[in-house]
Motif scaffolding. Structure first.
Motif, PDB file in Angstrom:
ATOM      1  N   LEU A 154      -0.652  -0.798   2.896  1.00  0.00           N
ATOM      2  CA  LEU A 154      -0.338  -0.504   4.293  1.00  0.00           C
ATOM      3  C   LEU A 154       1.092  -0.903   4.632  1.00  0.00           C
ATOM      4  N   LYS A 155       1.490  -2.092   4.204  1.00  0.00           N
ATOM      5  CA  LYS A 155       2.842  -2.579   4.493  1.00  0.00           C
ATOM      6  C   LYS A 155       3.892  -1.731   3.799  1.00  0.00           C
ATOM      7  N   LYS A 156       3.596  -1.335   2.566  1.00  0.00           N
ATOM      8  CA  LYS A 156       4.566  -0.576   1.778  1.00  0.00           C
ATOM      9  C   LYS A 156       4.783   0.818   2.360  1.00  0.00           C
ATOM     10  N   ASP A 157       3.697   1.495   2.675  1.00  0.00           N
ATOM     11  CA  ASP A 157       3.790   2.887   3.100  1.00  0.00           C
ATOM     12  C   ASP A 157       3.863   3.074   4.609  1.00  0.00           C
ATOM     13  N   PHE A 158       3.366   2.095   5.366  1.00  0.00           N
ATOM     14  CA  PHE A 158       3.295   2.262   6.823  1.00  0.00           C
ATOM     15  C   PHE A 158       3.760   1.004   7.556  1.00  0.00           C
ATOM     16  N   GLY A 159       4.712   0.291   6.946  1.00  0.00           N
ATOM     17  CA  GLY A 159       5.196  -0.962   7.511  1.00  0.00           C
ATOM     18  C   GLY A 159       5.666  -0.817   8.949  1.00  0.00           C
ATOM     19  N   GLY A 160       5.319  -1.800   9.782  1.00  0.00           N
ATOM     20  CA  GLY A 160       5.734  -1.786  11.175  1.00  0.00           C
ATOM     21  C   GLY A 160       4.809  -1.032  12.098  1.00  0.00           C
TER      22      GLY A 160
END
Length: 214
Positions: free
Chosen positions: A82-88
Motif C-alpha cells: 500500500l505504501k509503495k504503490d499508493f503512499g499518502g
C-alpha cells in the motif's frame, strides 16, 4: 465587381487566419488537452482508489485467521505494498493505523509509534491525523512518555474530537499526578458531549477525582 468583392473577402479571411487562426488552434488544442487531461487524471485517481481499496480489504482480511490473530507477516507485506504503490492516500494511512494496532497487540510499541508518527507528520486528511495523534499519544503513554504524549495534544481539535482528546489529556495528566488539571480536562470532555452521552466511564473518572479531593 462581385468577383473582386469575393477576392477581397477571401484575402481578408486569409489575412485574419494568418493573424488569428494559429493562436485559436493552439488555444483550442490546449483546451482539448486540458479536458482530456482532466478526464485522464480523474480516471487515474479512480483506478488508484480501486486498487488501494482492494489491497486494504486484503489487509483487513489478513486478521481473519483460524486462531483469531492477525498474520503479522501478511499484514506487513500488504501494508508495504500500500505504501509503495499508493503512499499518502487514505487507504495507505488507514493501513498504517491497522499495522500499528497489530504492533501494539504484539507488544511492539516502537513499531506502532513509528507507523502512527508517519501519519501524524503528513495526514491525508484531518480525521486521519487526529486518529493517529490520539493513538500515538496512548502508545507513548504506555512507553512511560506521558509528557511527550501530552505535547502531541496541544492546540485545538476539531469539534468532533474534542471530547476524546480532552478525556485522553485527562488520563495523561492523572498519570503525571496532575489531578487538578486532569479534572479540568475531564469536565471539558464532558461538556463537549451530548447530555445522554456524558455518562459512564468519563463520569466515573470525574467522580473518582472528586473523591480524591474529599
Amino acid at each position: 465587381m462581385a468577383l473582386n468583392s469575393d477576392d477581397d473577402e477571401l484575402a481578408g479571411l486569409k489575412d485574419w487566419w494568418d493573424r488569428n487562426g494559429k493562436p485559436l488552434l493552439a488555444g483550442g488544442a490546449l483546451a482539448l488537452i486540458a479536458v482530456f487531461g482532466w478526464q485522464g487524471w480523474q480516471k487515474y485517481q479512480t483506478n488508484q482508489a480501486q486498487g488501494a481499496s482492494i489491497i486494504y480489504q486484503q489487509l483487513l482480511e489478513s486478521a481473519m485467521t483460524p486462531s483469531g490473530q492477525p498474520d503479522a507477516a501478511k499484514v506487513a507485506a500488504l501494508a508495504g505494498e500500500l505504501k509503495k504503490d499508493f503512499g499518502g492516500t487514505q487507504y495507505a494511512q488507514y493501513g498504517s493505523l491497522f499495522v500499528a494496532k497489530v504492533a501494539v497487540e504484539s507488544g511492539k510499541l516502537d513499531d506502532a509509534a513509528a507507523e502512527l508518527r508517519s501519519v501524524v507528520d503528513k495526514p491525508a486528511n484531518d480525521t486521519l491525523g487526529e486518529l493517529a495523534r490520539q493513538r500515538l499519544a496512548r502508545v507513548l503513554a504506555a512507553q512511560d512518555k506521558a509528557d511527550e504524549a501530552l505535547k502531541l495534544l496541544d492546540g485545538d481539535a476539531d469539534q468532533a474530537f474534542v471530547a476524546s482528546r480532552e478525556e485522553l489529556k485527562g488520563d495523561l495528566l492523572v498519570k503525571l499526578g496532575r489531578t487538578d488539571d486532569a479534572h479540568v480536562a475531564y469536565v471539558k470532555a464532558k461538556g463537549a458531549l451530548a447530555e445522554e452521552a456524558a455518562v459512564g466511564g468519563l463520569q466515573m473518572k470525574i467522580d473518582d477525582l472528586a473523591k480524591g479531593d474529599a
